[in-house]
Design an enzyme around this catalytic site. Structure first.
Site, PDB file in Angstrom:
ATOM      1  N   ILE A  81       0.863  -1.170   0.000  1.00 29.97           N
ATOM      2  CA  ILE A  81       0.000   0.000   0.000  1.00 29.97           C
ATOM      3  C   ILE A  81       0.906   1.228   0.000  1.00 29.97           C
ATOM      4  O   ILE A  81       2.065   1.157   0.408  1.00 29.97           O
ATOM      5  CB  ILE A  81      -0.967   0.031   1.209  1.00 29.97           C
ATOM      6  CG1 ILE A  81      -0.218  -0.089   2.538  1.00 29.97           C
ATOM      7  CG2 ILE A  81      -2.007  -1.062   1.080  1.00 29.97           C
ATOM      8  CD1 ILE A  81      -1.136  -0.022   3.755  1.00 29.97           C
ATOM      9  N   ASP A  82       0.390   2.332  -0.490  1.00 35.48           N
ATOM     10  CA  ASP A  82       1.203   3.533  -0.656  1.00 35.48           C
ATOM     11  C   ASP A  82       1.718   4.061   0.674  1.00 35.48           C
ATOM     12  O   ASP A  82       1.130   3.813   1.736  1.00 35.48           O
ATOM     13  CB  ASP A  82       0.394   4.638  -1.349  1.00 35.48           C
ATOM     14  CG  ASP A  82      -0.087   4.231  -2.727  1.00 35.48           C
ATOM     15  OD1 ASP A  82       0.583   3.393  -3.362  1.00 35.48           O
ATOM     16  OD2 ASP A  82      -1.125   4.757  -3.160  1.00 35.48           O
ATOM     17  N   LYS A  83       2.773   4.828   0.605  1.00 41.19           N
ATOM     18  CA  LYS A  83       3.375   5.440   1.797  1.00 41.19           C
ATOM     19  C   LYS A  83       2.340   6.172   2.641  1.00 41.19           C
ATOM     20  O   LYS A  83       2.278   6.007   3.863  1.00 41.19           O
ATOM     21  CB  LYS A  83       4.488   6.402   1.372  1.00 41.19           C
ATOM     22  CG  LYS A  83       5.063   7.235   2.511  1.00 41.19           C
ATOM     23  CD  LYS A  83       6.049   8.262   1.996  1.00 41.19           C
ATOM     24  CE  LYS A  83       6.543   9.165   3.133  1.00 41.19           C
ATOM     25  NZ  LYS A  83       7.481  10.200   2.641  1.00 41.19           N
TER      26      LYS A  83
END
Length: 319
Positions: free
Chosen positions: A148-150
């Site tokens: 999942i994105d930062k």
């Protein structure tokens, strides 16, 4: 565009002449626009180390050069990445001999990459698991089944061995692994329930972005349901049928309702107080690789999310 043809990471000087279009903009924005392969955080690190010069003088990250100014800097040759164990606290929501589910905080990068060599989830996992992680994704992404994105918070599956990794990756491929997100998006949707079925591929204009396109793309399907609405925002539950890079962010922007605070796919005058998108991976459901038992792990909405719900006049579903 200035910077076309630049080869980075060769220790050769990079030179950019500021155009009339870019005159008066922040220097980090000008450099990223000219050299899309560089992230803004990496450019800012160069600026903080006084490694960027304008007309021969080192400048700060908030400097705004005028038309005709000469920007010069050197991008160091890429170093070989090596993930090291670091004692970083982890929020473990499920664990056994085969796998674990981590509740990732917003702001944490999943695995080391250029500009993020340590402090990542992988660094923390290597310390916590003491070498018992699957090796299918190599030394930089041990145990990582999906990402999942930062700036997306929430649940992430981690495999402790190759057997578990293969099983879980197969469930993703077969669309039998349930992934449910909560998001605040801009505006009010016409339909309270719907499906976005639109292929996603790399943007031809900016290689760091994804977009809905028929060119070199892969199928992408997102199911959504509106939970609550206010004047300017909607609280939405989303379920992934596929798992493409930035899928929810791209799909919601595509239908005209970008995720609140999204700095990439949202409007330039978006919600800056969020410091990232209001997106949380709240539910993971999967079949256990060894026992065959169906396991569902849930994560409550974090404080940044509930705080924005209150400011936006939306209902906090956890109360």
């Amino acid at each position: 565009m200035p910077g076309d043809g630049i080869v980075i990471g060769t220790e050769e000087p990079v030179e950019i002449v500021v155009s009339s279009e870019n005159s008066g903009q922040r220097i980090d924005k000008i450099i990223v626009s000219a050299v899309p392969a560089l992230s803004r955080s990496f450019v800012q690190s160069l600026l903080q180390s006084s490694s960027v010069f304008v007309n021969g003088k080192a400048v700060a990250k908030n400097y705004k050069p005028n038309e005709g100014a000469l920007i010069q800097f050197i991008v160091p040759a890429p170093r070989e990445l090596e993930a090291v164990a670091q004692n970083i606290p982890l929020d473990i929501r499920y664990e056994d001999d085969d796998l674990l589910v981590v509740n990732k905080p917003r702001g944490m990068v999943v695995h080391p990459a250029a500009g993020n060599y340590d402090g990542t989830l992988v660094n923390a996992l290597m310390y916590y698991c003491s070498g018992t992680l699957s090796g299918i994704n190599g030394v930089i992404r041990p145990g990582i089944v999906h990402r999942i994105d930062k700036d997306t918070s929430g649940l992430l599956l981690v495999a402790k061995n190759d057997f578990a990794h293969i099983s879980l990756a197969g469930q993703i491929k077969e669309h039998s692994l349930d992934r449910e997100y909560m998001a605040v998006v801009r505006g009010r949707l016409k339909e309270l329930k719907g499906v976005v079925d639109a292929p996603i591929g790399r943007s031809a204009k900016n290689r760091k972005m994804m977009c809905v396109t028929d060119r070199y793309s892969r199928p992408a399907v997102t199911h959504y349901e509106v939970i609550d609405e206010s004047t300017d925002f909607s609280l939405v539950r989303l379920k992934l049928e596929t798992g493409r890079t930035h899928q929810i962010r791209v799909h919601m922007a595509y239908i005209g309702h970008p995720v609140a605070g999204d700095p990439v796919y949202g409007p330039s005058n978006g919600v800056t107080s969020l410091n990232g998108q209001c997106l949380h991976a709240g539910v993971l459901g999967f079949t256990h690789p060894s026992s065959g038992q169906r396991i569902v792990v849930k994560s409550e909405l974090p404080s940044y999310f509930t705080g924005f719900l209150k400011k936006s006049g939306l209902r906090n579903i956890t109360e």
